[in-house]
Design a protein around this motif. Structure first.
Motif, PDB file in Angstrom:
ATOM      1  N   PRO A  60       0.847  -1.206   0.000  1.00  0.00           N
ATOM      2  CA  PRO A  60       0.000   0.000   0.000  1.00  0.00           C
ATOM      3  C   PRO A  60       0.875   1.246   0.000  1.00  0.00           C
ATOM      4  CG  PRO A  60      -0.743  -1.565   1.667  1.00  0.00           C
ATOM      5  CD  PRO A  60       0.579  -2.070   1.173  1.00  0.00           C
ATOM      6  N   ALA A  61       0.459   2.268  -0.720  1.00  0.00           N
ATOM      7  CA  ALA A  61       1.256   3.492  -0.801  1.00  0.00           C
ATOM      8  C   ALA A  61       1.456   4.118   0.576  1.00  0.00           C
ATOM      9  CB  ALA A  61       0.576   4.489  -1.738  1.00  0.00           C
ATOM     10  N   THR A  62       0.485   3.917   1.480  1.00  0.00           N
ATOM     11  CA  THR A  62       0.597   4.494   2.829  1.00  0.00           C
ATOM     12  C   THR A  62       1.764   3.912   3.617  1.00  0.00           C
ATOM     13  OG1 THR A  62      -1.022   2.853   3.581  1.00  0.00           O
ATOM     14  CG2 THR A  62      -1.864   5.041   3.008  1.00  0.00           C
ATOM     15  N   ASP A 104      -2.162   2.632 -10.203  1.00  0.00           N
ATOM     16  CA  ASP A 104      -3.037   2.649  -9.043  1.00  0.00           C
ATOM     17  C   ASP A 104      -2.343   3.456  -7.964  1.00  0.00           C
ATOM     18  OD1 ASP A 104      -4.545   2.253  -6.792  1.00  0.00           O
ATOM     19  OD2 ASP A 104      -4.504   0.067  -6.860  1.00  0.00           O
ATOM     20  N   GLU A 105      -2.854   4.661  -7.696  1.00  0.00           N
ATOM     21  CA  GLU A 105      -2.174   5.560  -6.766  1.00  0.00           C
ATOM     22  C   GLU A 105      -2.229   5.083  -5.322  1.00  0.00           C
ATOM     23  OE1 GLU A 105      -3.570   9.527  -7.268  1.00  0.00           O
ATOM     24  OE2 GLU A 105      -2.822   9.701  -9.340  1.00  0.00           O
ATOM     25  N   THR A 106      -3.079   4.097  -5.022  1.00  0.00           N
ATOM     26  CA  THR A 106      -3.168   3.591  -3.646  1.00  0.00           C
ATOM     27  C   THR A 106      -2.142   2.497  -3.367  1.00  0.00           C
ATOM     28  OG1 THR A 106      -4.793   1.851  -4.133  1.00  0.00           O
ATOM     29  CG2 THR A 106      -5.638   4.074  -3.674  1.00  0.00           C
ATOM     30  N   HIS A 107      -1.449   2.030  -4.415  1.00  0.00           N
ATOM     31  CA  HIS A 107      -0.454   0.968  -4.247  1.00  0.00           C
ATOM     32  C   HIS A 107       0.845   1.315  -4.960  1.00  0.00           C
ATOM     33  CE1 HIS A 107      -3.671  -1.514  -2.644  1.00  0.00           C
ATOM     34  NE2 HIS A 107      -2.765  -2.412  -2.314  1.00  0.00           N
ATOM     35  N   ILE A 108       1.918   0.773  -4.440  1.00  0.00           N
ATOM     36  CA  ILE A 108       3.213   0.836  -5.126  1.00  0.00           C
ATOM     37  C   ILE A 108       3.512  -0.595  -5.535  1.00  0.00           C
ATOM     38  CG2 ILE A 108       5.666   1.402  -4.912  1.00  0.00           C
ATOM     39  CD1 ILE A 108       4.872   3.342  -2.638  1.00  0.00           C
ATOM     40  N   LYS A 109       3.245  -0.897  -6.798  1.00  0.00           N
ATOM     41  CA  LYS A 109       3.311  -2.283  -7.260  1.00  0.00           C
ATOM     42  C   LYS A 109       3.946  -2.342  -8.645  1.00  0.00           C
ATOM     43  CE  LYS A 109       0.297  -6.181  -8.491  1.00  0.00           C
ATOM     44  NZ  LYS A 109      -1.101  -6.700  -8.493  1.00  0.00           N
ATOM     45  N   PRO A 110       4.996  -3.151  -8.815  1.00  0.00           N
ATOM     46  CA  PRO A 110       5.620  -3.257 -10.132  1.00  0.00           C
ATOM     47  C   PRO A 110       4.739  -4.027 -11.111  1.00  0.00           C
ATOM     48  CG  PRO A 110       6.655  -4.786  -8.608  1.00  0.00           C
ATOM     49  CD  PRO A 110       5.693  -3.972  -7.804  1.00  0.00           C
ATOM     50  N   THR A 111       4.767  -3.630 -12.362  1.00  0.00           N
ATOM     51  CA  THR A 111       4.118  -4.388 -13.431  1.00  0.00           C
ATOM     52  C   THR A 111       5.045  -5.542 -13.829  1.00  0.00           C
ATOM     53  OG1 THR A 111       5.167  -3.052 -15.137  1.00  0.00           O
ATOM     54  CG2 THR A 111       3.014  -2.296 -14.313  1.00  0.00           C
TER      55      THR A 111
END
Length: 389
Positions: A336-338, A367-374
């Motif tokens: 989560p970005a938080t 998705d601005e709510t997550h930091i997730k690699p493609t």
């Protein structure tokens, strides 16, 4: 850049793990760049444990009463210890800090140094998960790697781990000298068939300072073949019900390694033992501590001043975004970005421009709510991480 800010309430919510290092092996493997040494004749296990516990006491007073949620006894070859020494080590650490009721306690084991009775002794001491360093199930590959065990011993150790603990990891390598895709497929099939709940499957790399670096083995697969091997491992393990949750980590549902997840989620971890590294969040910033690497000097320092810390640093605020991303971007699901704010003490705005750019380039999911690699971001992980330098 904004100064990191941690309240006592925020710190209490950060998981706290414990790493304990046993620095000895029967002999040093040619690919290994860990702090490991050939075990001296007549070594007193419990005397070393006493040193580690005295060293560990150095962390007291800075943990704000936070309990330990996971323990990892690594090395080296910790399975060279007797059950009594492991019991003393875990009991002492528990008395110092307190373990949570569901604390995950992992011990690394070499198939050439353990058997069913030894596993039972470790379980009686409090260990509830083992990580068995198999590396390969093929005798010719084990010889090239300098391992002290045979294929049969590796399979037997895995079987005993399953019978005694249920929850166990197997460490395996691919891209070994002379290895083919068919051989990698066989390795995967064998590991799955032995009932492992977790697999660490990683590519052999030639690390500076190792015997392999001084004399590079012949027959190493080329980059394209290595990529094909990696794809094969991912596909076969996915078909077998393993979740590829981290670059080299694969787990059955409910069996992700909580200790390693704490690293990748930028949690805190105390550390003791020769060469061990620890990280602790405090109101004054995030500290890193390094222990003396040489077992002899480690003992001298603990006996002299009561601990073996040779370096304490505060992670500079400008370096925090990179340190955070270096870890969390290894996770397939990201975070989560938080979490950036709670684990670095910095507002997300300090990395907003990089996040926006990487999402636009297709390296992070939009998705601005997550930091997730493609998938593309995972394929170019180093570039993705370096964007935050």
């Amino acid at each position: 850049m904004t100064v990191p800010n941690f309240t006592e309430e925020a710190i209490q919510k950060i998981p706290l793990a414990l790493y304990l290092h046993w620095p000895w092996c029967v002999r040093k493997c040619p690919y290994c760049d860990f702090n490991s040494h050939a075990i001296p004749q007549g070594l007193n296990d419990e005397a070393y444990v006493d040193l580690v516990l005295r060293d560990l006491n150095h962390w007291m007073g800075r943990t704000e009463g936070r309990p330990i949620s996971s323990v990892f006894i690594g090395g080296g070859t910790p399975s060279l210890m007797c059950g009594q020494a492991v019991d003393k080590l875990l009991s002492g650490a528990n008395q110092l800090f307190g373990f949570t009721s569901d604390c995950e306690i992992t011990l690394e084991a070499n198939p050439g140094t353990t058997d069913e009775s030894r596993f039972k002794a470790f379980k009686a001491a409090g260990v509830n998960r083992v990580s068995v360093g198999v590396q390969s199930f093929m005798n010719e590959k084990l010889q090239v790697l300098g391992r002290i065990h045979s294929s049969d011993e590796a399979k037997r150790a895995a079987q005993h781990a399953g019978e005694v603990f249920g929850n166990f990891n197997l460490d395996l390598m691919f891209a070994l000298p002379g290895e083919t895709l068919d051989e990698v497929a066989t390795e995967v099939e064998t590991a799955v068939g032995l009932g492992a709940t977790h697999l660490s499957f990683y590519q052999l790399t030639i690390e500076p300072g190792t015997a392999f670096a001084k004399r590079i083995p012949t027959g190493l697969p080329d980059d394209d073949t290595c990529a094909d091997m990696s794809d094969l491992v991912i596909q076969r393990l996915s078909s077998a019900g393993f979740d590829h949750y981290e670059v080299s980590g694969y787990a059955k549902p409910g069996y992700r390694c909580r200790h390693n997840l704490n690293y990748w989620q930028f949690g805190d971890y105390l550390a003791a033992g020769a060469g061990a590294h620890g990280k602790l969040t405090t109101p004054d910033g995030i500290l890193r501590e390094v222990r003396e690497m040489s077992p002899r000097r480690y003992a001298e320092k603990v006996n002299g001043v009561g601990h073996a810390c040779i370096e304490t640093t505060v992670i500079e605020k400008d370096g925090l975004p990179f340190e955070f991303m270096l870890n969390v971007l290894r996770l397939t699901e990201g975070v989560p970005a938080t979490l950036f704010e709670t684990r670095t003490g910095l507002p997300l705005s300090v990395v907003e421009s990089q996040l926006t750019d990487l999402r636009t380039r297709g390296l992070l999911v939009p998705d601005e709510t997550h930091i997730k690699p493609t998938p593309q971001g995972r394929a170019f992980l180093s570039d993705l991480q370096e964007a935050f330098l």
